[in-house]
Design a protein around this motif. Structure first.
Motif, PDB file in Angstrom:
ATOM      1  N   GLN A   1     -90.654  39.610  37.618  1.00  0.00           N
ATOM      2  CA  GLN A   1     -91.526  39.389  36.457  1.00  0.00           C
ATOM      3  C   GLN A   1     -92.780  40.253  36.501  1.00  0.00           C
ATOM      4  O   GLN A   1     -93.490  40.361  35.497  1.00  0.00           O
TER       5      GLN A   1
ATOM      6  N   CYS B   1     -91.069  30.309  30.033  1.00  0.00           N
ATOM      7  CA  CYS B   1     -91.053  31.409  31.002  1.00  0.00           C
ATOM      8  C   CYS B   1     -92.158  32.387  30.611  1.00  0.00           C
ATOM      9  O   CYS B   1     -92.264  32.745  29.432  1.00  0.00           O
ATOM     10  N   LEU B   2     -92.958  32.811  31.583  1.00  0.00           N
ATOM     11  CA  LEU B   2     -94.042  33.753  31.286  1.00  0.00           C
ATOM     12  C   LEU B   2     -93.493  35.071  30.733  1.00  0.00           C
ATOM     13  O   LEU B   2     -94.207  35.776  30.028  1.00  0.00           O
TER      14      LEU B   2
ATOM     15  N   HIS C   1     -85.283  27.837  38.431  1.00  0.00           N
ATOM     16  CA  HIS C   1     -85.632  28.817  37.393  1.00  0.00           C
ATOM     17  C   HIS C   1     -86.061  30.139  38.050  1.00  0.00           C
ATOM     18  O   HIS C   1     -85.618  31.219  37.636  1.00  0.00           O
ATOM     19  N   GLU C   2     -86.915  30.047  39.078  1.00  0.00           N
ATOM     20  CA  GLU C   2     -87.417  31.270  39.730  1.00  0.00           C
ATOM     21  C   GLU C   2     -86.308  31.964  40.513  1.00  0.00           C
ATOM     22  O   GLU C   2     -86.233  33.198  40.537  1.00  0.00           O
TER      23      GLU C   2
ATOM     24  N   HIS D   1     -84.343  34.184  38.382  1.00  0.00           N
ATOM     25  CA  HIS D   1     -84.979  35.480  38.105  1.00  0.00           C
ATOM     26  C   HIS D   1     -84.576  36.532  39.139  1.00  0.00           C
ATOM     27  O   HIS D   1     -84.480  37.725  38.813  1.00  0.00           O
TER      28      HIS D   1
HETATM   29 NI    NI Z   1     -89.353  32.515  34.146  1.00  0.00          NI
END
Ligand code: NI
Length: 186
Positions: free
Chosen positions: A51, A103-104, A145-146, A149
């Motif tokens: 991210q 999510c950012l 979630h992470e 990624h």
């Molecule tokens: Ni996210």
């Protein structure tokens, strides 16, 4: 403690596999601190390497502590800071629970995602020390979630029903988000 620029949805880096961390160094600790600062600057509860364009298997997490004594904590481990390097899920709950996620990297959207209710994770600290952690509730959701990624998976990939993904009020237009045509393999 620089705040890094976020990589946003539709950038191919969010779809790539991150490589294991091989060097446990002061530089890795600085990277984790930058990730925490970036996450806090954007009021997030988790942030993974890709991210911010770092294609390594690292993520950070932090659930805000209650602001007053009357307020219920969001999780028993609210207020703790977590850094996971080369994480692996070693056990997961047989039952799933549905919960809201954002999510950012996907500003302007929220969704309802089904995930195992708890997970056991083995990982390393930035100093290379092994640890394991069992998490449930919001922390289990953030961890899963992470970890997604790190494998190029975004939360809408788990959503097949349009009404389980919705736009929220943000500055500007929310970016387009694709839903999968079939559920991803678990
Ligand atoms: Ni996210």
């Amino acid at each position: 403690m620089p705040i890094r620029e976020l990589v946003l949805v539709n950038d191919p880096r969010l779809r790539a596999q991150a490589a294991p961390v091989e060097q446990f160094s002061a530089e890795l600790a600085r990277l984790a601190q930058d990730m925490l600062d970036t996450m806090h600057a954007h009021h997030g509860v988790g942030l993974a390497g890709p991210q911010i364009g770092v294609m390594r298997r690292i993520f950070v997490a932090h659930i805000p502590a209650p602001e007053s004594e009357e307020e219920e904590p969001l999780h028993p481990r609210a207020g703790e800071t977590f850094v996971f390097v080369n994480p692996q899920i070693t056990r997961r709950a047989p039952e799933t629970v549905e919960g809201e996620e954002g999510c950012l990297s996907i500003p302007g959207w929220r969704g309802l995602v089904s995930r195992p209710a708890w997970v056991e994770v083995a990982a390393h600290t930035t100093g290379g020390e092994a640890f394991s952690l069992t998490a449930d509730g919001l922390l289990a959701r953030i961890i899963q979630h992470e970890m997604d990624h790190l494998d190029g998976i975004l939360y809408p990939d788990h959503i097949t029903e349009r009404d389980k993904l919705w736009p929220i009020e943000t500055e500007g237009e929310p970016p387009p988000v694709e839903l999968p045509t079939k559920p991803p393999a678990v």
